[in-house]
Every structure is written in C-alpha cells, then in structure tokens.
Design a protein around this motif. Structure first.
Motif, PDB file in Angstrom:
ATOM      1  N   ASN A  58       0.808  -1.225   0.000  1.00 34.86           N
ATOM      2  CA  ASN A  58       0.000   0.000   0.000  1.00 34.86           C
ATOM      3  C   ASN A  58       0.841   1.274   0.000  1.00 34.86           C
ATOM      4  O   ASN A  58       0.333   2.353   0.307  1.00 34.86           O
ATOM      5  CB  ASN A  58      -0.941  -0.002   1.202  1.00 34.86           C
ATOM      6  N   VAL A  59       2.131   1.122  -0.339  1.00 37.51           N
ATOM      7  CA  VAL A  59       3.040   2.261  -0.438  1.00 37.51           C
ATOM      8  C   VAL A  59       3.386   2.462  -1.907  1.00 37.51           C
ATOM      9  O   VAL A  59       3.907   1.561  -2.556  1.00 37.51           O
ATOM     10  CB  VAL A  59       4.328   2.039   0.384  1.00 37.51           C
ATOM     11  N   TYR A  60       3.083   3.638  -2.446  1.00 36.80           N
ATOM     12  CA  TYR A  60       3.218   3.897  -3.874  1.00 36.80           C
ATOM     13  C   TYR A  60       4.328   4.902  -4.168  1.00 36.80           C
ATOM     14  O   TYR A  60       4.507   5.872  -3.439  1.00 36.80           O
ATOM     15  CB  TYR A  60       1.894   4.432  -4.434  1.00 36.80           C
ATOM     16  N   SER A 100     -10.833   4.404  -4.421  1.00 34.25           N
ATOM     17  CA  SER A 100     -11.532   3.836  -3.266  1.00 34.25           C
ATOM     18  C   SER A 100     -10.963   4.298  -1.930  1.00 34.25           C
ATOM     19  O   SER A 100     -11.547   4.036  -0.878  1.00 34.25           O
ATOM     20  CB  SER A 100     -11.468   2.305  -3.321  1.00 34.25           C
ATOM     21  N   ALA A 101      -9.836   4.989  -1.962  1.00 35.72           N
ATOM     22  CA  ALA A 101      -9.193   5.418  -0.718  1.00 35.72           C
ATOM     23  C   ALA A 101     -10.004   6.503  -0.012  1.00 35.72           C
ATOM     24  O   ALA A 101     -10.486   7.432  -0.647  1.00 35.72           O
ATOM     25  CB  ALA A 101      -7.792   5.915  -1.005  1.00 35.72           C
ATOM     26  N   ILE A 112     -10.434  12.982   0.437  1.00 33.26           N
ATOM     27  CA  ILE A 112      -9.582  11.947   1.000  1.00 33.26           C
ATOM     28  C   ILE A 112      -8.846  12.561   2.182  1.00 33.26           C
ATOM     29  O   ILE A 112      -8.119  13.545   2.027  1.00 33.26           O
ATOM     30  CB  ILE A 112      -8.579  11.413  -0.050  1.00 33.26           C
ATOM     31  N   LYS A 113      -9.061  12.012   3.369  1.00 38.02           N
ATOM     32  CA  LYS A 113      -8.416  12.562   4.573  1.00 38.02           C
ATOM     33  C   LYS A 113      -6.904  12.379   4.426  1.00 38.02           C
ATOM     34  O   LYS A 113      -6.425  11.259   4.276  1.00 38.02           O
ATOM     35  CB  LYS A 113      -8.933  11.844   5.818  1.00 38.02           C
ATOM     36  N   ALA A 129      -3.513   5.112   7.323  1.00 33.78           N
ATOM     37  CA  ALA A 129      -4.345   5.502   6.177  1.00 33.78           C
ATOM     38  C   ALA A 129      -4.522   4.301   5.263  1.00 33.78           C
ATOM     39  O   ALA A 129      -3.903   3.247   5.461  1.00 33.78           O
ATOM     40  CB  ALA A 129      -3.699   6.663   5.420  1.00 33.78           C
ATOM     41  N   ASP A 130      -5.364   4.487   4.254  1.00 34.92           N
ATOM     42  CA  ASP A 130      -5.565   3.412   3.276  1.00 34.92           C
ATOM     43  C   ASP A 130      -4.336   3.237   2.388  1.00 34.92           C
ATOM     44  O   ASP A 130      -3.968   2.122   2.031  1.00 34.92           O
ATOM     45  CB  ASP A 130      -6.793   3.716   2.408  1.00 34.92           C
ATOM     46  N   ILE A 131      -3.710   4.360   2.012  1.00 29.76           N
ATOM     47  CA  ILE A 131      -2.542   4.318   1.128  1.00 29.76           C
ATOM     48  C   ILE A 131      -1.501   5.327   1.591  1.00 29.76           C
ATOM     49  O   ILE A 131      -1.821   6.282   2.307  1.00 29.76           O
ATOM     50  CB  ILE A 131      -2.903   4.611  -0.343  1.00 29.76           C
ATOM     51  N   ALA A 132      -0.253   5.102   1.160  1.00 33.40           N
ATOM     52  CA  ALA A 132       0.811   6.082   1.365  1.00 33.40           C
ATOM     53  C   ALA A 132       1.503   6.283   0.031  1.00 33.40           C
ATOM     54  O   ALA A 132       1.683   5.335  -0.744  1.00 33.40           O
ATOM     55  CB  ALA A 132       1.803   5.597   2.419  1.00 33.40           C
TER      56      ALA A 132
END
Length: 444
Positions: free
Chosen positions: A127-129, A146-147, A171-172, A233-236
C-alpha cells in the motif's frame, strides 16, 4: 554514424529527434526499459484529482511516431552493461529475455532519475506507492478511487500537489516531511506559512519536522511511524525526491557526489563521444555559476536539444538554468526563479540580501484586483539579481520567466528597476510588481 540513446523520457526524445534532424543519415537506436515514451509525470497529481481531459494527452510523442521517422525503438529493453570507452553496450529484451551486445560510434546517456528510496522497513509494502512514471501514475489513480485516507511523504512540489488533490477530493490526508515547512526548498517562510494555513483549512494533517522510521501493512491499509508520531491511512505515496539513475556508468565517467554525470556546455561528458542530458546529468546553475543537480523537464528538454546540435561539432553552448518553476495550490499561484535565502545558505553563499513587497497587481479603480507578494534576492556587493518568488491568487507564473531572464543575463537590481514593463489597467499597475520590488531593493 551509429548512435545509442539510453533512456527515452524528455531528454532522450529531444536528443533523438534533434540528432536525426541534423543528421538525416544517422542510425539512431533508442533503448528504453518501459513501454511508453514522453510521459508528463508533472501531471500525475492533476490526473489523480480529475483535472486532465484525457490521459492520452499526457504523452506528447509516441513510439510509433519515432519509428515512423526512422528512429529504431527498442522498447522494454534493459541496458545491463556499458563500456563507454569502446562504446559497447548489452541490452536484454524484457519480453523474450534475449540479450544482445552492440557497438556504436556515439552514446547518449538519458537514463533519467529514480525515486529516493531510503532503507526504511516496509517501504516496499503493497500500500506504499511511488510517484515517478506512467505505471506509478496508474497505480495511484486506481488506489485513489476507493481510498478514504492517504499519507503523503515529502512536501516538495510532488508531495504538495498530491496532498492538495487528495484533500479536495474528500480523502483525509496527512502530509509528512523531515523539514519544518512545506515547500521549504522552494519558497520563503512568509509564503509557506500561508500555504500551510490552506492545508489546515482543508483538513490536511501536517506532520512536519518528522522522519519516517517504518511502514507497516495493516488490515485496512498502511501504518507510518515517524520519530514523533504514528499515522494510519488506506494508502501512502512517496514524494521524497529523485537521484540520477547512473549506477551503470559509475567509475567510467566523471560525476558529482550524488551520481549526476558532469557535462560541459555542449553536453559532452569526460569520455569522448559520450553525451548526457536530463535528470542523469548536471546543469550549470547561473545564480551560483556552478554545476548543480536540478531535475526538471525544462532542463532535460533543452539539454536534449543541445545533444543533437553538438553531437558532431561543438557549436551551440548551454545557457544554464535558473531552476524556474511554479505550482498552484488551493487557487494560489506560487512561482520562483533562482536563489532564496535558504537555498543560498545550503550552498554556503553569503552576502545575500532579500526584500519583500506586497501590492495589488492592477489599479484599485478596477472592479476587482488582488494582492501579489513579490520577493527579490540579490548579491549585496555586486547588486546582481540572484532570485525571487511571487505569490498570489492572480496568475503570476510568467513573472518568474521574466525574472529568469534577468538572472541569466546578469542584470543588477538597478537594471531591473529601470526595465520596461507594460502598464494597462486590465493587466498591471503603472509600476509592475516586478519593477516595484526591484525599486525597493535598489533603495535599500
């Protein structure tokens, strides 16, 4: 003349096309590990935020067009070995795993840059981009659909834009940076204070002055631990910065400490008939009159063109760069060229003076106007203009281009104060804010 061009983003494309333009009989072979060329990565945040009319328009050239013009395109070919002295390289076809070695008359290194990837536990997590190429852009775009929450690491241009676009799309967002200000390397504190206020007004959590210690995959996303806190979080997304992708040439050609290949004003490296351009190479930074590393598409394009003009005979010299750039966040435009106080201090430059003024961009008798904050930096001894920045809801981006020319042409604050700028009430005050800040500097 057989020419190998290694890498094909901006510098590679413009090198190849300019070589062909000046040498129609040249045999040009491009080696590129990806399957696309010319991706405008500076548009990733805008695409993620749904401000791009078509993703196809984020490419200004194509493999098919280059092939049709006579350039041999070896896409998805990874160059694994190069002997610059003999102009011999080996490339592997990533589709077939076949390897082939060829020798050329000249080699052009346009391998670009790679994202900074510190040895932090979990940085390669699911989940780290990264935020660099077309594949990264697609992955972030898909994840953002979807995040509900995101963490952005790095508050330079890339991270700042991503955090803004995430936040305005509900998106928070948490923005983390090791420095104590957003855009700290780009603008002075008076501007970044206002930018930070805008982030906070849009619900962005600013985790500044914090170093990331680990990434950890969770059931719902990712947990980022810093030396001062824990964020989930959902993503980083990583926006830490870039380094030249030049490991293949280490020990064969002169480089600066970070691996950028040193080029002269004709893009020639220390090895005869080997040229470099773009993010893999140094630039000549006019405010300091020294080689530097400034990975910008504008630098890559101009250097690529110069490779093509000079590959037979040195004839067109590089004019250098002022690192002119701009960004828009939450409706505010920010633009800069050259040095500010912090950049000067980081380079050990002393004797710098700086002044800031604020004035409406056009007369107050107009039905609407808005203030512009203008800052100018100069050498106290020579009075030579070294840099400046502009901040406003008005589009001030082209003023940075005007300032760039002043720096490039070694103008003094006195020259700039008396330069000819237009006055027309729709567009400007009788004394344009660039002239006004120069006058204020000259009066110091």
């Amino acid at each position: 003349m057989k020419v190998a061009v290694i890498g094909c983003t901006h510098a590679g494309i413009f090198s190849s096309r300019e070589i062909l333009k000046n040498n129609p009989d040249a045999e040009i072979t491009v080696f590129e590990r990806n399957d696309t060329v010319s991706f405008l990565s500076c548009g990733i945040a805008l695409w993620v935020g749904n401000h791009v009319s078509s993703s196809e328009k984020m490419f200004y050239d194509s493999v098919a067009a280059m092939q049709a013009d006579g350039i041999q395109m070896k896409m998805q070919h990874d160059v694994t070995a190069v002997d610059l002295a003999t102009k011999t390289l080996t490339a592997v076809d990533l589709k077939t795993n076949e390897s082939k070695t060829e020798t050329f008359d000249k080699i052009v290194i346009t391998t670009g840059s790679k994202p900074v990837m510190p040895p932090i536990p979990g940085i390669d997590g699911a989940n780290v981009y990264k935020c660099k190429n077309w594949d990264d852009a697609k992955a972030i775009k898909e994840a953002a659909k979807s995040a509900k929450s995101a963490i952005v690491i790095g508050a330079g241009y890339i991270g700042a834009e991503l955090a803004e676009q995430f936040s305005v799309n509900n998106i928070k967002t948490t923005l983390i940076d090791g420095l104590d200000r957003v855009l700290a390397k780009n603008f002075d504190k008076d501007i970044t204070d206002e930018v930070e206020a805008q982030y906070q007004a849009h619900g962005v959590t600013l985790a500044l002055g914090q170093m990331v210690k680990s990434f950890e995959e969770t059931e719902t996303g990712v947990k980022v631990t810093t030396d001062k806190g824990v964020y989930e979080a959902d993503i980083a997304v990583l926006g830490i910065g870039f380094l030249p992708r030049t490991d293949l040439f280490t020990g064969q050609v002169d480089m600066i400490k970070n691996g950028a290949i040193i080029v002269d004003k004709y893009m020639q490296t220390s090895v005869k008939d080997v040229y470099a351009a773009g993010d893999s190479a140094t630039v000549f930074y006019n405010p300091t009159q020294k080689d530097d590393y400034i990975p910008l598409a504008t630098n890559a394009i101009r250097q690529g063109i110069l490779v093509g003009k000079n590959i037979n005979t040195p004839q067109v010299a590089y004019l250098g760069t002022q690192s002119t750039s701009a960004v828009e966040l939450y409706g505010y435009a920010m633009a800069a060229s050259g040095l500010n106080q912090q950049l000067a201090e980081a380079r050990g430059i002393t004797g710098i003076k700086e002044i800031t003024i604020e004035q409406d961009y056009r007369p107050d008798f107009m039905l609407t106007t808005t203030p512009v904050r203008a800052t100018l930096t100069w050498d106290e001894k020579t009075r030579q203009v070294l840099g400046g920045s502009f901040y406003s809801k008005h589009d001030i981006s082209q003023t940075a281009n005007a300032l760039s020319l002043a720096i490039q042409n070694k103008m003094t604050i006195d020259d700039l104060a008396m330069s000819d700028f237009l006055f027309q009430p729709n567009f400007s005050q009788p004394i344009n804010f660039l002239g006004a800040v120069a006058m204020a500097a000259a009066a110091e």
